[in-house]
Motif scaffolding. Structure first.
Motif, PDB file in Angstrom:
ATOM      1  N   PHE A 198       0.852  -1.192   0.000  1.00 65.41           N
ATOM      2  CA  PHE A 198       0.000   0.000   0.000  1.00 65.41           C
ATOM      3  C   PHE A 198       0.886   1.241   0.000  1.00 65.41           C
ATOM      4  O   PHE A 198       1.776   1.392   0.848  1.00 65.41           O
ATOM      5  CB  PHE A 198      -0.906  -0.008   1.234  1.00 65.41           C
ATOM      6  N   THR A 199       0.657   2.159  -0.950  1.00 62.09           N
ATOM      7  CA  THR A 199       1.528   3.319  -1.089  1.00 62.09           C
ATOM      8  C   THR A 199       0.825   4.643  -0.811  1.00 62.09           C
ATOM      9  O   THR A 199       1.445   5.572  -0.296  1.00 62.09           O
ATOM     10  CB  THR A 199       2.132   3.381  -2.505  1.00 62.09           C
ATOM     11  N   ARG A 200      -0.472   4.744  -1.141  1.00 60.22           N
ATOM     12  CA  ARG A 200      -1.162   6.001  -0.855  1.00 60.22           C
ATOM     13  C   ARG A 200      -2.669   5.809  -0.934  1.00 60.22           C
ATOM     14  O   ARG A 200      -3.159   4.857  -1.547  1.00 60.22           O
ATOM     15  CB  ARG A 200      -0.727   7.124  -1.803  1.00 60.22           C
ATOM     16  N   ARG A 201      -3.361   6.751  -0.297  1.00 60.96           N
ATOM     17  CA  ARG A 201      -4.816   6.773  -0.342  1.00 60.96           C
ATOM     18  C   ARG A 201      -5.258   8.151  -0.804  1.00 60.96           C
ATOM     19  O   ARG A 201      -4.727   9.171  -0.346  1.00 60.96           O
ATOM     20  CB  ARG A 201      -5.404   6.474   1.042  1.00 60.96           C
ATOM     21  N   ILE A 202      -6.235   8.152  -1.697  1.00 61.76           N
ATOM     22  CA  ILE A 202      -6.731   9.404  -2.264  1.00 61.76           C
ATOM     23  C   ILE A 202      -8.228   9.497  -1.996  1.00 61.76           C
ATOM     24  O   ILE A 202      -8.982   8.572  -2.322  1.00 61.76           O
ATOM     25  CB  ILE A 202      -6.460   9.489  -3.774  1.00 61.76           C
ATOM     26  N   GLU A 203      -8.648  10.585  -1.386  1.00 65.33           N
ATOM     27  CA  GLU A 203     -10.070  10.866  -1.183  1.00 65.33           C
ATOM     28  C   GLU A 203     -10.469  11.986  -2.132  1.00 65.33           C
ATOM     29  O   GLU A 203      -9.719  12.946  -2.334  1.00 65.33           O
ATOM     30  CB  GLU A 203     -10.338  11.299   0.263  1.00 65.33           C
ATOM     31  N   ALA A 204     -11.652  11.874  -2.725  1.00 67.54           N
ATOM     32  CA  ALA A 204     -12.128  12.900  -3.649  1.00 67.54           C
ATOM     33  C   ALA A 204     -13.634  13.035  -3.527  1.00 67.54           C
ATOM     34  O   ALA A 204     -14.347  12.063  -3.258  1.00 67.54           O
ATOM     35  CB  ALA A 204     -11.744  12.557  -5.088  1.00 67.54           C
ATOM     36  N   ASN A 205     -14.097  14.256  -3.708  1.00 67.67           N
ATOM     37  CA  ASN A 205     -15.543  14.488  -3.696  1.00 67.67           C
ATOM     38  C   ASN A 205     -16.219  13.863  -4.913  1.00 67.67           C
ATOM     39  O   ASN A 205     -17.337  13.357  -4.828  1.00 67.67           O
ATOM     40  CB  ASN A 205     -15.837  15.990  -3.656  1.00 67.67           C
ATOM     41  N   GLU A 206     -15.511  13.899  -6.041  1.00 66.46           N
ATOM     42  CA  GLU A 206     -16.086  13.383  -7.275  1.00 66.46           C
ATOM     43  C   GLU A 206     -14.984  12.854  -8.174  1.00 66.46           C
ATOM     44  O   GLU A 206     -13.860  13.360  -8.175  1.00 66.46           O
ATOM     45  CB  GLU A 206     -16.871  14.491  -8.002  1.00 66.46           C
ATOM     46  N   ALA A 207     -15.302  11.805  -8.919  1.00 64.22           N
ATOM     47  CA  ALA A 207     -14.375  11.256  -9.913  1.00 64.22           C
ATOM     48  C   ALA A 207     -15.162  10.992 -11.189  1.00 64.22           C
ATOM     49  O   ALA A 207     -16.210  10.334 -11.156  1.00 64.22           O
ATOM     50  CB  ALA A 207     -13.734   9.966  -9.403  1.00 64.22           C
ATOM     51  N   ARG A 208     -14.653  11.498 -12.292  1.00 65.01           N
ATOM     52  CA  ARG A 208     -15.315  11.295 -13.582  1.00 65.01           C
ATOM     53  C   ARG A 208     -14.354  10.570 -14.518  1.00 65.01           C
ATOM     54  O   ARG A 208     -13.182  10.948 -14.634  1.00 65.01           O
ATOM     55  CB  ARG A 208     -15.744  12.628 -14.193  1.00 65.01           C
ATOM     56  N   LEU A 209     -14.843   9.522 -15.136  1.00 62.78           N
ATOM     57  CA  LEU A 209     -14.006   8.715 -16.015  1.00 62.78           C
ATOM     58  C   LEU A 209     -13.912   9.359 -17.386  1.00 62.78           C
ATOM     59  O   LEU A 209     -14.911   9.506 -18.099  1.00 62.78           O
ATOM     60  CB  LEU A 209     -14.580   7.298 -16.140  1.00 62.78           C
ATOM     61  N   GLU A 210     -12.700   9.748 -17.750  1.00 60.10           N
ATOM     62  CA  GLU A 210     -12.392  10.297 -19.077  1.00 60.10           C
ATOM     63  C   GLU A 210     -11.574   9.260 -19.838  1.00 60.10           C
ATOM     64  O   GLU A 210     -11.081   8.292 -19.248  1.00 60.10           O
ATOM     65  CB  GLU A 210     -11.600  11.602 -18.938  1.00 60.10           C
ATOM     66  N   PRO A 211     -11.434   9.414 -21.159  1.00 56.79           N
ATOM     67  CA  PRO A 211     -10.629   8.453 -21.926  1.00 56.79           C
ATOM     68  C   PRO A 211      -9.198   8.370 -21.401  1.00 56.79           C
ATOM     69  O   PRO A 211      -8.410   9.302 -21.534  1.00 56.79           O
ATOM     70  CB  PRO A 211     -10.668   9.019 -23.354  1.00 56.79           C
ATOM     71  N   GLY A 212      -8.864   7.259 -20.739  1.00 53.05           N
ATOM     72  CA  GLY A 212      -7.501   7.015 -20.289  1.00 53.05           C
ATOM     73  C   GLY A 212      -7.191   7.479 -18.880  1.00 53.05           C
ATOM     74  O   GLY A 212      -6.080   7.226 -18.387  1.00 53.05           O
ATOM     75  N   PHE A 213      -8.126   8.144 -18.188  1.00 58.37           N
ATOM     76  CA  PHE A 213      -7.811   8.595 -16.831  1.00 58.37           C
ATOM     77  C   PHE A 213      -9.090   8.940 -16.076  1.00 58.37           C
ATOM     78  O   PHE A 213     -10.159   9.143 -16.662  1.00 58.37           O
ATOM     79  CB  PHE A 213      -6.876   9.816 -16.861  1.00 58.37           C
ATOM     80  N   TRP A 214      -8.941   8.985 -14.729  1.00 60.88           N
ATOM     81  CA  TRP A 214      -9.981   9.489 -13.846  1.00 60.88           C
ATOM     82  C   TRP A 214      -9.684  10.949 -13.542  1.00 60.88           C
ATOM     83  O   TRP A 214      -8.569  11.299 -13.166  1.00 60.88           O
ATOM     84  CB  TRP A 214     -10.020   8.727 -12.529  1.00 60.88           C
ATOM     85  N   ARG A 215     -10.688  11.808 -13.674  1.00 60.60           N
ATOM     86  CA  ARG A 215     -10.531  13.211 -13.294  1.00 60.60           C
ATOM     87  C   ARG A 215     -11.169  13.400 -11.923  1.00 60.60           C
ATOM     88  O   ARG A 215     -12.389  13.268 -11.768  1.00 60.60           O
ATOM     89  CB  ARG A 215     -11.181  14.140 -14.315  1.00 60.60           C
ATOM     90  N   LEU A 216     -10.338  13.688 -10.906  1.00 59.10           N
ATOM     91  CA  LEU A 216     -10.798  13.832  -9.535  1.00 59.10           C
ATOM     92  C   LEU A 216     -10.928  15.306  -9.184  1.00 59.10           C
ATOM     93  O   LEU A 216     -10.118  16.139  -9.618  1.00 59.10           O
ATOM     94  CB  LEU A 216      -9.824  13.167  -8.565  1.00 59.10           C
ATOM     95  N   SER A 217     -11.904  15.626  -8.346  1.00 54.78           N
ATOM     96  CA  SER A 217     -12.069  16.996  -7.861  1.00 54.78           C
ATOM     97  C   SER A 217     -12.307  16.957  -6.356  1.00 54.78           C
ATOM     98  O   SER A 217     -12.889  16.008  -5.839  1.00 54.78           O
ATOM     99  CB  SER A 217     -13.243  17.679  -8.571  1.00 54.78           C
TER     100      SER A 217
END
Length: 368
Positions: A198-217
């Motif tokens: 385990f290397t890191r944990r990321i919390e986000a209010n929203e995640a939207r799937l775009e071509p090739g990546f997740w866009r987190l806000s």
């Protein structure tokens, strides 16, 4: 003689097809009515949905239910056809002419098998597409009411070096794109010993799937032994696309037969259990045998001559056995989903047992 036999078999087949259409109409009407009431109670009372909207959702959902209950169509339809032939003394005339019961039962069984093949090749993709559309439209109609799940939504992605486990409190589809809310990402990286750390944990209010990546806000990122880092947005590489991610949300009934092998492989590669999809695949492949078995079983319970009496009781026993078979099939499915039985065994045992019971009764009735 061959021409006469051919005409006779076509006549029996015609009567059987007519009875099957009648059974389909009755069952479809009942399913539509029950589905509409259920959707009106679960969706209409919690969302501002019009009558036409509820009817649209019912039309999308009903075919999948009808397909589940299709064995009853062949049970009741075939039994109806042969009881009518018996009541009109047509079976007596056939038997008096020396015609074996096997000869006029085989057209019904063969046609049921063919209908089963058409079901899995033509109707299955249409039904699964409608089921997937129903799940999407229901979520959209509920305006987020159904998106909150007690256990949340789980996804997994990665490659040989990195694995990311994604948990979301809620999910939705916006213009065909997957959007998650209340997101937690747990990132694991392969170390020198070949073990995922385990290397890191990321919390986000929203995640939207775009071509090739997740866009987190609304991001807050933390690593072991370090403080949290906040940022407005962050991009995380992803090997998922909208269709692949959406399939993880859908039930196995919403995945078409032709896509099941690929879905099974992707689910297994992501580290999730593919047992429900394997079971669904085997059940779809067993559909033709299931339909034929129900037709043979129904005909076997309808051959007792009217003049001997007891036909109504025998037909009633066939109906009771059909319901018993349905519960046996559901039991095998439950054991298969729980991985107690292998998917192949859970899917193929019920139709095989039904076919053997039908053949046994036919042998007893016809050959003594």
């Amino acid at each position: 003689m061959m021409l006469t036999m051919g005409m006779l078999e076509r006549y029996v087949l015609k009567r059987t097809m007519g009875a099957l259409v009648g059974a389909l109409a009755v069952l479809s009407a009942m399913v539509m009515l029950i589905a509409f009431v259920d959707i009106a109670r679960n969706v209409g009372t919690r969302a501002d949905a019009s009558f036409l909207r509820l009817l649209y959702l019912t039309i999308l959902q009903a075919p999948a239910t009808i397909l589940v209950l299709a064995p009853f169509i062949f049970l009741f339809g075939t039994m109806w056809a042969f009881v009518e032939l018996n009541r009109r003394s047509e079976l007596i005339a056939m038997r008096a002419a020396g015609i074996s019961a096997w000869r006029f039962i085989m057209p019904a069984a063969a046609s049921s098998f063919v209908i089963g093949l058409l079901t899995i090749t033509l109707l299955n993709p249409l039904t699964t597409a409608m089921t997937a559309k129903f799940e999407t439209e229901r979520d959209r109609t509920m305006n987020g009411y159904l998106k909150e799940a007690p256990k949340g939504t789980w996804l997994r992605q990665g490659d040989d070096k990195t694995q990311i486990v994604i948990r979301a409190r809620a999910r939705e589809l916006v213009d065909g794109s997957v959007r998650l809310r209340g997101v937690s990402l747990f990132v694991y990286t392969l170390n020198a010993k070949g073990v995922m750390d385990f290397t890191r944990r990321i919390e986000a209010n929203e995640a939207r799937l775009e071509p090739g990546f997740w866009r987190l806000s609304g991001v807050r990122e933390a690593t072991p032994g370090a403080g949290a880092i906040r940022s407005d947005s962050l991009s995380i590489p992803s090997n998922l696309d909208d269709r692949t991610a959406s399939e993880r949300f859908n039930t196995p009934q919403a995945v078409a037969l032709w896509r099941l092998p690929a879905t099974i492989q992707r689910t297994a590669d992501a580290g999730f259990s593919a047992v429900p999809f394997k079971l669904r695949l085997q059940q779809d492949l067993a559909t033709p045998l299931l339909f034929a078995a129900m037709s043979v079983l129904a005909a076997a319970f309808s051959l007792r001559l009217m003049r001997l009496g007891g036909l109504a009781m025998l037909a009633g026993s066939g109906v009771a056995l059909g319901f018993g078979f349905f519960f046996f099939n559901e039991l095998c499915s439950t054991l298969g989903r729980a991985d107690v039985l292998a998917p192949f065994v859970a899917a193929w045992t019920p139709p095989t047992v039904a076919l053997l019971v039908g053949f046994t009764l036919l042998c007893y009735t016809e050959d003594g």
